[in-house]
Design an enzyme around this catalytic site. Structure first.
Site, PDB file in Angstrom:
ATOM      1  N   HIS A  66       1.287  13.121  -5.798  1.00 55.20           N
ATOM      2  CA  HIS A  66       0.780  12.147  -4.835  1.00 55.20           C
ATOM      3  C   HIS A  66       1.689  10.908  -4.776  1.00 55.20           C
ATOM      4  O   HIS A  66       1.244   9.783  -4.585  1.00 55.20           O
ATOM      5  CB  HIS A  66      -0.656  11.744  -5.207  1.00 55.20           C
ATOM      6  CG  HIS A  66      -1.572  11.626  -4.024  1.00 55.20           C
ATOM      7  ND1 HIS A  66      -2.419  12.634  -3.608  1.00 55.20           N
ATOM      8  CD2 HIS A  66      -1.781  10.610  -3.149  1.00 55.20           C
ATOM      9  CE1 HIS A  66      -3.107  12.229  -2.548  1.00 55.20           C
ATOM     10  NE2 HIS A  66      -2.726  11.000  -2.245  1.00 55.20           N
ATOM     11  N   TYR A  97      -9.297  16.658   2.278  1.00 55.34           N
ATOM     12  CA  TYR A  97      -9.778  16.628   0.897  1.00 55.34           C
ATOM     13  C   TYR A  97     -11.116  17.344   0.859  1.00 55.34           C
ATOM     14  O   TYR A  97     -11.756  17.513   1.894  1.00 55.34           O
ATOM     15  CB  TYR A  97     -10.011  15.175   0.455  1.00 55.34           C
ATOM     16  CG  TYR A  97      -8.760  14.338   0.362  1.00 55.34           C
ATOM     17  CD1 TYR A  97      -7.896  14.471  -0.711  1.00 55.34           C
ATOM     18  CD2 TYR A  97      -8.455  13.383   1.334  1.00 55.34           C
ATOM     19  CE1 TYR A  97      -6.753  13.691  -0.813  1.00 55.34           C
ATOM     20  CE2 TYR A  97      -7.311  12.600   1.247  1.00 55.34           C
ATOM     21  CZ  TYR A  97      -6.468  12.753   0.169  1.00 55.34           C
ATOM     22  OH  TYR A  97      -5.343  11.992   0.059  1.00 55.34           O
ATOM     23  N   TYR A 155       0.846  -1.197   0.000  1.00 50.92           N
ATOM     24  CA  TYR A 155       0.000   0.000   0.000  1.00 50.92           C
ATOM     25  C   TYR A 155       0.883   1.250   0.000  1.00 50.92           C
ATOM     26  O   TYR A 155       0.596   2.232  -0.685  1.00 50.92           O
ATOM     27  CB  TYR A 155      -0.937  -0.027   1.224  1.00 50.92           C
ATOM     28  CG  TYR A 155      -1.584   1.305   1.511  1.00 50.92           C
ATOM     29  CD1 TYR A 155      -2.496   1.862   0.615  1.00 50.92           C
ATOM     30  CD2 TYR A 155      -1.281   2.021   2.672  1.00 50.92           C
ATOM     31  CE1 TYR A 155      -3.076   3.099   0.868  1.00 50.92           C
ATOM     32  CE2 TYR A 155      -1.852   3.244   2.933  1.00 50.92           C
ATOM     33  CZ  TYR A 155      -2.748   3.780   2.021  1.00 50.92           C
ATOM     34  OH  TYR A 155      -3.308   5.007   2.274  1.00 50.92           O
ATOM     35  N   ARG A 182       0.790   8.109  -7.236  1.00 50.87           N
ATOM     36  CA  ARG A 182      -0.369   7.279  -6.891  1.00 50.87           C
ATOM     37  C   ARG A 182      -1.643   7.738  -7.577  1.00 50.87           C
ATOM     38  O   ARG A 182      -2.707   7.164  -7.354  1.00 50.87           O
ATOM     39  CB  ARG A 182      -0.576   7.289  -5.372  1.00 50.87           C
ATOM     40  CG  ARG A 182       0.634   6.807  -4.613  1.00 50.87           C
ATOM     41  CD  ARG A 182       0.577   7.256  -3.166  1.00 50.87           C
ATOM     42  NE  ARG A 182      -0.377   6.532  -2.367  1.00 50.87           N
ATOM     43  CZ  ARG A 182      -0.203   5.311  -1.904  1.00 50.87           C
ATOM     44  NH1 ARG A 182       0.917   4.670  -2.187  1.00 50.87           N
ATOM     45  NH2 ARG A 182      -1.115   4.726  -1.155  1.00 50.87           N
ATOM     46  N   GLN A 194      -4.255  17.765   7.093  1.00 51.79           N
ATOM     47  CA  GLN A 194      -4.581  17.704   5.661  1.00 51.79           C
ATOM     48  C   GLN A 194      -6.017  17.265   5.461  1.00 51.79           C
ATOM     49  O   GLN A 194      -6.511  16.382   6.153  1.00 51.79           O
ATOM     50  CB  GLN A 194      -3.633  16.697   4.986  1.00 51.79           C
ATOM     51  CG  GLN A 194      -3.920  16.417   3.524  1.00 51.79           C
ATOM     52  CD  GLN A 194      -4.885  15.245   3.333  1.00 51.79           C
ATOM     53  OE1 GLN A 194      -4.958  14.342   4.164  1.00 51.79           O
ATOM     54  NE2 GLN A 194      -5.625  15.251   2.240  1.00 51.79           N
ATOM     55  N   SER A 209      -3.021  13.218   8.133  1.00 53.39           N
ATOM     56  CA  SER A 209      -3.999  13.037   7.047  1.00 53.39           C
ATOM     57  C   SER A 209      -5.413  12.883   7.604  1.00 53.39           C
ATOM     58  O   SER A 209      -5.600  12.313   8.678  1.00 53.39           O
ATOM     59  CB  SER A 209      -3.621  11.782   6.258  1.00 53.39           C
ATOM     60  OG  SER A 209      -4.702  11.330   5.482  1.00 53.39           O
ATOM     61  N   THR A 234      -5.641  19.010  -0.119  1.00 52.07           N
ATOM     62  CA  THR A 234      -5.083  18.208  -1.219  1.00 52.07           C
ATOM     63  C   THR A 234      -6.008  18.297  -2.423  1.00 52.07           C
ATOM     64  O   THR A 234      -7.212  18.049  -2.316  1.00 52.07           O
ATOM     65  CB  THR A 234      -4.876  16.757  -0.762  1.00 52.07           C
ATOM     66  OG1 THR A 234      -3.929  16.771   0.309  1.00 52.07           O
ATOM     67  CG2 THR A 234      -4.344  15.885  -1.891  1.00 52.07           C
ATOM     68  N   ARG A 245      -4.680   1.892  -7.673  1.00 51.03           N
ATOM     69  CA  ARG A 245      -3.419   1.301  -7.186  1.00 51.03           C
ATOM     70  C   ARG A 245      -3.625  -0.205  -7.200  1.00 51.03           C
ATOM     71  O   ARG A 245      -4.268  -0.764  -6.322  1.00 51.03           O
ATOM     72  CB  ARG A 245      -3.098   1.789  -5.769  1.00 51.03           C
ATOM     73  CG  ARG A 245      -2.812   3.283  -5.643  1.00 51.03           C
ATOM     74  CD  ARG A 245      -4.029   4.028  -5.170  1.00 51.03           C
ATOM     75  NE  ARG A 245      -3.925   5.486  -5.231  1.00 51.03           N
ATOM     76  CZ  ARG A 245      -4.023   6.255  -4.159  1.00 51.03           C
ATOM     77  NH1 ARG A 245      -4.180   5.741  -2.968  1.00 51.03           N
ATOM     78  NH2 ARG A 245      -3.973   7.565  -4.291  1.00 51.03           N
TER      79      ARG A 245
HETATM   80  C1  LIG Z   1       0.604   5.189   1.680  1.00 51.24           C
HETATM   81  C2  LIG Z   1       0.392   6.615   1.297  1.00 51.24           C
HETATM   82  C3  LIG Z   1      -0.748   7.269   1.719  1.00 51.24           C
HETATM   83  C4  LIG Z   1      -0.956   8.606   1.372  1.00 51.24           C
HETATM   84  N1  LIG Z   1      -2.049   9.264   1.856  1.00 51.24           N
HETATM   85  C5  LIG Z   1      -2.210  10.577   1.580  1.00 51.24           C
HETATM   86  C6  LIG Z   1      -3.272  11.302   2.171  1.00 51.24           C
HETATM   87  O1  LIG Z   1      -4.060  10.771   2.944  1.00 51.24           O
HETATM   88  N2  LIG Z   1      -3.385  12.612   1.845  1.00 51.24           N
HETATM   89  C7  LIG Z   1      -2.518  13.237   0.993  1.00 51.24           C
HETATM   90  O2  LIG Z   1      -2.674  14.423   0.726  1.00 51.24           O
HETATM   91  N3  LIG Z   1      -1.485  12.570   0.461  1.00 51.24           N
HETATM   92  C8  LIG Z   1      -1.307  11.269   0.742  1.00 51.24           C
HETATM   93  N4  LIG Z   1      -0.245  10.600   0.215  1.00 51.24           N
HETATM   94  C9  LIG Z   1       0.723  11.315  -0.641  1.00 51.24           C
HETATM   95  C10 LIG Z   1       1.856  11.892   0.202  1.00 51.24           C
HETATM   96  O3  LIG Z   1       1.414  12.937   1.025  1.00 51.24           O
HETATM   97  C11 LIG Z   1       2.961  12.439  -0.684  1.00 51.24           C
HETATM   98  O4  LIG Z   1       2.418  13.313  -1.634  1.00 51.24           O
HETATM   99  C12 LIG Z   1       3.754  11.354  -1.409  1.00 51.24           C
HETATM  100  O5  LIG Z   1       3.841  10.190  -0.636  1.00 51.24           O
HETATM  101  C13 LIG Z   1       5.145  11.873  -1.738  1.00 51.24           C
HETATM  102  O6  LIG Z   1       5.900  10.948  -2.421  1.00 51.24           O
HETATM  103  P1  LIG Z   1       6.901   9.904  -1.697  1.00 51.24           P
HETATM  104  O7  LIG Z   1       6.025   8.851  -1.118  1.00 51.24           O
HETATM  105  O8  LIG Z   1       7.748   9.427  -2.813  1.00 51.24           O
HETATM  106  O9  LIG Z   1       7.643  10.662  -0.629  1.00 51.24           O
HETATM  107  C14 LIG Z   1      -0.009   9.274   0.560  1.00 51.24           C
HETATM  108  C15 LIG Z   1       1.138   8.596   0.144  1.00 51.24           C
HETATM  109  C16 LIG Z   1       1.355   7.283   0.503  1.00 51.24           C
HETATM  110  C17 LIG Z   1       2.615   6.599   0.068  1.00 51.24           C
END
Ligand SMILES: Cc1cc2nc3c(=O)[nH]c(=O)nc-3n(C[C@H](O)[C@H](O)[C@H](O)COP(=O)(O)O)c2cc1C
Length: 384
Positions: free
Chosen positions: A274, A128, A23, A277, A126, A105, A154, A163
């Site tokens: 993101h 949405y 995940y 993702r 954070q 988050s 976000t 994913r």
């Molecule tokens: C497992 C996971 C969950 C995430 N959940 C959120 C979230 O709830 N809200 C959000 O704005 N970004 C979320 N993100 C994005 C991260 O805030 C961030 O943009 C991203 O992980 C940055 O890239 P990196 O993982 O290579 O550091 C998530 C990322 C991951 C890996």
């Protein structure tokens, strides 16, 4: 021996069940953008400089007017509390002890109130845009009551990118034991015990707030039913009008959107895809950072995320104009590997890497970092 974030990632793989590890580790669709984030950072090369006095190096900076010990923050990640019991509390504590910001988050396991009660330093929150704006208002009020020092909105998840690892692994929230994952879980007893005896296993901010959350089992399902696909810049202005404090807009990958973000009243934007993702096939964040910094023209702070695994990566983001970098996966790997000590370790590893990188590029403070620390001509995305 833990010497790098990659070492923590390898340890994380052994500590948490595959569905949880994947995940964090995975991206959307073919994971091209996920790979590009890392590959484009790797492709940048530093200018080594010598015979400059680097006996005193300052990494201190500030984000949105608040001091930070280095230009790094922990970005928002959903479900951190499934990587380690009370993961968000643990992460916020480690960040505070290291003098860097932590962003909680909406999709966290520990609620805003849990984290507030367990920590002393203010944290960022954070959210949405939900179909139910009343719920957004409620979250804003809860963040204000918890004295959060910034609200991060976000923007890049109006619909969710697929994913593919999650449905393949049968990821559910809360995690369920079934025939498919029984052996996997049994081989990770410390994680299983932590979850069993931990109080929190599901979305702490959502439970009991919106009817029907108890039946929601997957993140994709929750997103499809609750997130507002019709959200637009007027809604961002609405949030701006409701939140009196610092506002950070996250998920900007285009210069024109950056200008809209500034016009909507952002105090900071986060250049982000993101973590690869969402829109697979989108450019890496580092490849678009310079044009976004240019478009913003100093009217708000520009933060950066996507692929940050080391202090070198932070230096590259600063060189191309970011004020600081946020980590997603690096935080979760560290948390899964060794809880609070793991997160502290990851931050300290990155701090030392950044210090040495500055020294060997002949730079004595983060304020003095600029494009001149990089060799020219290495910022384009290359096919993977
Ligand atoms: C497992 C996971 C969950 C995430 N959940 C959120 C979230 O709830 N809200 C959000 O704005 N970004 C979320 N993100 C994005 C991260 O805030 C961030 O943009 C991203 O992980 C940055 O890239 P990196 O993982 O290579 O550091 C998530 C990322 C991951 C890996």
């Amino acid at each position: 021996m833990i010497l790098s974030v990659e070492d923590l990632r390898e340890l994380a793989k052994r500590r948490v069940p595959r569905a949880i590890f994947d995940y964090a580790d995975g991206g959307a669709y073919e994971e091209r953008t996920l790979r590009r984030n890392g590959a484009d950072l790797d492709a940048l090369t530093f200018r080594q400089r010598v015979m400059i006095d680097v006996s005193n190096i300052s990494l201190a900076t500030n984000f949105l007017g608040a001091a930070a010990s280095m230009p790094l923050g922990i970005g928002p990640t959903g479900l951190a509390g499934l990587f380690h019991a009370d993961g968000e509390i643990v992460g916020a504590r480690a960040a505070a002890a290291c003098g860097i910001p932590f962003c909680l988050s909406t999709m966290s396991i520990c609620s805003i109130e849990d984290v507030r009660a367990a920590t002393k330093q203010p944290f960022w929150f954070q959210q949405y845009l939900m179909k139910d704006r009343g719920f957004n208002q409620e979250l804003i009020d809860r963040a204000a009551a918890a004295q959060c020092s910034a609200l991060m909105l976000t923007l890049d998840l109006q619909v969710i990118g697929e994913r593919r690892r999650d449905p393949r692994n049968g990821l559910t929230i809360p995690p369920r034991l079934n025939l498919r994952n029984a052996v996997d879980v049994a081989m990770r007893p410390s994680w299983a015990l932590g979850m069993l005896f931990g109080k929190r296993r599901t979305f702490g901010n959502l439970v009991g707030r919106i009817g029907g959350t108890s039946g929601i089992r997957t993140l994709a399902e929750w997103t499809a039913t609750q997130f507002d696909a019709s959200a637009n810049w007027r809604d961002v202005e609405w949030v701006r009008s409701r939140w009196p404090g610092k506002l950070i807009l996250k998920g900007v990958l285009d210069a024109e959107d950056a200008r809209f973000g500034v016009a909507a009243g952002a105090d900071a934007i986060v250049v982000s895809n993101h973590g690869g993702r969402q829109l697979d096939g989108a450019p890496s964040t580092i490849s678009v950072l310079p044009e976004i910094v240019d478009a913003v023209g100093g009217r708000c702070e520009v933060l950066f995320d996507g692929g940050i695994r080391s202090g070198q990566d932070i230096a590259k983001a600063l060189a191309l104009g970011a004020r600081g970098a946020l980590i997603g996966k690096s935080f979760l790997f560290a948390l899964a590997a060794a809880g609070e000590a793991g997160v502290t370790k990851a931050i300290e590893i990155m701090r030392n890497e950044l210090r040495v990188t500055l020294a060997l590029t002949g730079t004595t403070s983060v304020d003095a970092v600029g494009p001149h620390i990089l060799r020219a001509g290495h910022t384009q995305s290359r096919p993977l």
